[in-house]
Scaffold this motif. Structure first.
Motif, mmCIF file in Angstrom:
data_model
loop_
_atom_site.group_PDB
_atom_site.id
_atom_site.type_symbol
_atom_site.label_atom_id
_atom_site.label_comp_id
_atom_site.label_asym_id
_atom_site.label_seq_id
_atom_site.Cartn_x
_atom_site.Cartn_y
_atom_site.Cartn_z
ATOM 1 N N VAL A 95 8.068 14.243 -0.127
ATOM 2 C CA VAL A 95 7.282 14.611 1.048
ATOM 3 C C VAL A 95 8.213 15.343 1.996
ATOM 4 O O VAL A 95 9.313 14.865 2.292
ATOM 5 C CB VAL A 95 6.707 13.363 1.752
ATOM 6 N N GLN B 144 7.134 3.953 12.412
ATOM 7 C CA GLN B 144 6.785 4.000 10.999
ATOM 8 C C GLN B 144 7.235 2.733 10.279
ATOM 9 O O GLN B 144 8.020 1.938 10.807
ATOM 10 C CB GLN B 144 7.467 5.213 10.353
ATOM 11 N N SER B 145 6.780 2.571 9.041
ATOM 12 C CA SER B 145 7.205 1.432 8.226
ATOM 13 C C SER B 145 8.257 1.828 7.196
ATOM 14 O O SER B 145 8.784 0.964 6.490
ATOM 15 C CB SER B 145 6.003 0.826 7.505
ATOM 16 N N MET B 146 8.572 3.117 7.088
ATOM 17 C CA MET B 146 9.503 3.563 6.058
ATOM 18 C C MET B 146 10.935 3.134 6.374
ATOM 19 O O MET B 146 11.327 2.996 7.531
ATOM 20 C CB MET B 146 9.421 5.079 5.871
ATOM 21 N N ARG C 208 6.521 7.777 -2.401
ATOM 22 C CA ARG C 208 6.668 8.930 -1.520
ATOM 23 C C ARG C 208 7.992 8.821 -0.765
ATOM 24 O O ARG C 208 8.259 7.826 -0.077
ATOM 25 C CB ARG C 208 5.492 9.009 -0.552
ATOM 26 N N GLY D 241 4.085 11.478 11.835
ATOM 27 C CA GLY D 241 2.838 11.584 11.092
ATOM 28 C C GLY D 241 2.999 11.557 9.592
ATOM 29 O O GLY D 241 2.015 11.697 8.852
ATOM 30 N N ALA D 242 4.244 11.371 9.102
ATOM 31 C CA ALA D 242 4.498 11.401 7.662
ATOM 32 C C ALA D 242 4.153 10.064 7.008
ATOM 33 O O ALA D 242 4.219 9.009 7.633
ATOM 34 C CB ALA D 242 5.962 11.740 7.397
ATOM 35 N N ASP D 243 3.795 10.136 5.739
ATOM 36 C CA ASP D 243 3.451 8.942 4.962
ATOM 37 C C ASP D 243 4.456 8.812 3.820
ATOM 38 O O ASP D 243 4.403 9.572 2.851
ATOM 39 C CB ASP D 243 2.032 9.065 4.423
ATOM 40 N N ALA D 244 5.403 7.872 3.944
ATOM 41 C CA ALA D 244 6.428 7.686 2.909
ATOM 42 C C ALA D 244 6.971 6.268 2.983
ATOM 43 O O ALA D 244 6.887 5.602 4.015
ATOM 44 C CB ALA D 244 7.559 8.698 3.092
ATOM 45 N N ARG D 245 7.553 5.819 1.871
ATOM 46 C CA ARG D 245 8.198 4.498 1.841
ATOM 47 C C ARG D 245 9.657 4.604 2.262
ATOM 48 O O ARG D 245 10.214 3.672 2.857
ATOM 49 C CB ARG D 245 8.118 3.904 0.438
#
Length: 377
Positions: free
Chosen positions: A132, A183-185, A109, A148-152
Motif C-alpha cells: 500500500v 491507526q492500529s498499524m 497490507r 487514511g491508509a489501511d495496513a497492518r
C-alpha cells in the motif's frame, strides 16, 4: 516440490548487478557499500580484551552489555526504552526478516514509501505482502494520507532514505507520529544511515514521538563500522518483544558473540563515535565530488537533490528513457548503476537512477559520471 511462497522469491537486482560488476575495470555505483578504505578493523588490543567465554553459546536476545549500550544511545535520541526491549540481530536484513515473520502473511497490507529499500521489498514479497502506498511530497509521506491508509504494518526509512537520500524534517516526523497514533498499524522504522549525517545530527526518530502506536526501531553497525560484522539491533515495543525473541531463537539461537563483544567495547570506550567522526569527512568529500561531476555532465539531462547524509544520489532523467536498457548499456561500457524502478513497491514506468558515492574512488566517480552522461539522452 517447494512451499508456495517460493514462487514469490526473487533475486535481488542489486546483488545480481554487483556480481556482474565484479570483473576488473568496472566502476560500480550500484551497491550500497561503505568505503573499503575506512572499514573498521579490530586491532590486536581490541581482540586481546575479548571475554574468555565469548566462544560459548550466548543469549538469544544478545549480550547484556551491548543491549544496555544500545538502549542508552536510543534514549539519547528520545526513544523511551529499556535494555530488555533490545534484540541483537545479524544485520538489519535479519531484522526485516524477523519483523516480516511476525507481521506479514499472504495478503497482509504493508504501507511503504515509494520508492523504498529493495531488500525489504524482497522479504515482504516472499511473505505475501500486498503493498500500500500513500501520497508523499518532497518531505516524505503525507500525514493525512497515512491517517487514511489501511495496513497492518508501516515500513519507513525516513533518515537519508535508501534509495532517495531523503531526510524527513522534524515537523514532518511529529505530524506522521500523530497520524500513526490514530491507526492500529505497527510502525517499523529502519534507521541504518542516521550517523552518516554531513550537516549536524539528523532529527529524532519518528518512533520517539509516538504515544499510542506500537513500534519497532532498527539500527545497524554495518554502515558505521563494517558490514562484515553482520550486526544490527531491533528495539521493540513491549507488546511485541516476546514474540520477536522467540522468532530470533527459532532462526539462529543468537547473533555472533565475537562481533557483539567487539562492538560492545567500541561503544563503551567511545571508539565507535570517534570512528564515525573520522570517516564523515571522506564521505562528505566523495558526495561533493559526485555532485560536481553530475553538474558538469548531467546538469541539463537530470534533476536531483544534494543528499545531506547517507550514501546515495537519486536522479530523475529529464527525458524519458528505458533505464533497464541504460543499465545494460552502462554495464557493457564498464559502469554499474541501479535502475530506480527496482525500488518501487508497485511497479510503474520510471526514469530514475540510484547512484552510490561512498564506495568508488574520487577518480572513479569522475570517470563514471562522465561515462553516464555520455549514455543518457
Amino acid at each position: 516440490m517447494f512451499a508456495e511462497r517460493i514462487d514469490r522469491l526473487t533475486s535481488s537486482l542489486v546483488r545480481d548487478i554487483l556480481a556482474a560488476a565484479s570483473r576488473p575495470g568496472v566502476i560500480s555505483f550500484a551497491g550500497g557499500l561503505p568505503a573499503s578504505e575506512v572499514l573498521f578493523r579490530a586491532s590486536p588490543q581490541v581482540l586481546g580484551q575479548l571475554p574468555d567465554d565469548i566462544w560459548q553459546y550466548g543469549q538469544t536476545e544478545g549480550e547484556p552489555a551491548l543491549r544496555e549500550q544500545v538502549a542508552i544511545r536510543a534514549r539519547a535520541l528520545g526513544i523511551a526504552c529499556k535494555a530488555e526491549q533490545v534484540l541483537i540481530v545479524n544485520g538489519s536484513q535479519q531484522g526485516i526478516d524477523l519483523v516480516s515473520k511476525l507481521m506479514v502473511e499472504e495478503g497482509t497490507r504493508v504501507l511503504t514509501e515509494s520508492p523504498t529499500y529493495l531488500a525489504a521489498l524482497q522479504v515482504f514479497r516472499l511473505m505475501g505482502a500486498h503493498f500500500v502506498t500513500a501520497a508523499q511530497d518532497e518531505e516524505g509521506l503525507l500525514p493525512q494520507a497515512v491517517a487514511g491508509a489501511d495496513a497492518r504494518l508501516a515500513y519507513l526509512v525516513p533518515t537519508f532514505q535508501n534509495p532517495t537520500g531523503l531526510c524527513y524534517s522534524q515537523a514532518r516526523r511529529k505530524a506522521l507520529a500523530g497520524a500513526f497514533d490514530t491507526q492500529s498499524m505497527v510502525v517499523f522504522e529502519d534507521d541504518p544511515y542516521r550517523d552518516l549525517s554531513f550537516d549536524g545530527p539528523a532529527p529524532a526518530p519518528i518512533v520517539s514521538h509516538l504515544k499510542q502506536a506500537r513500534w519497532i526501531y532498527q539500527g545497524s553497525f554495518s554502515k558505521t563500522l563494517a558490514p562484515g560484522l553482520r550486526l544490527g539491533y531491533l528495539i521493540v515495543h513491549p507488546d511485541l518483544i516476546q514474540a520477536m525473541t522467540r522468532l530470533k531463537q527459532a532462526a539462529d539461537l543468537h547473533s555472533n558473540r565475537l562481533s557483539q563483544a567487539i562492538v560492545t567495547q567500541l561503544l563503551q570506550d567511545g571508539s565507535l563515535d570517534q570512528h564515525v567522526a573520522n570517516i564523515l569527512p571522506l564521505y562528505r568529500e566523495k558526495r561533493d565530488v559526485m555532485q560536481a561531476a553530475l553538474l558538469q555532465h548531467l546538469g541539463d539531462k537530470a534533476s536531483w537533490a544534494l543528499p545531506s547524509g547517507g550514501l546515495f544520489f537519486w536522479l530523475t532523467l529529464k527525458n524519458e528513457q528505458d533505464v533497464m536498457q541504460l543499465m545494460q548499456e552502462a554495464l557493457t561500457a564498464g559502469l554499474a548503476i541501479m535502475p530506480g524502478s527496482a525500488f518501487d513497491p508497485v511497479p510503474h514506468p520510471s526514469s530514475t537512477i540510484r547512484l552510490n558515492f561512498s564506495h568508488s574512488s574520487f577518480e572513479q566517480i569522475q570517470q563514471g559520471i562522465a561515462l553516464l552522461g555520455s549514455l543518457i539522452k
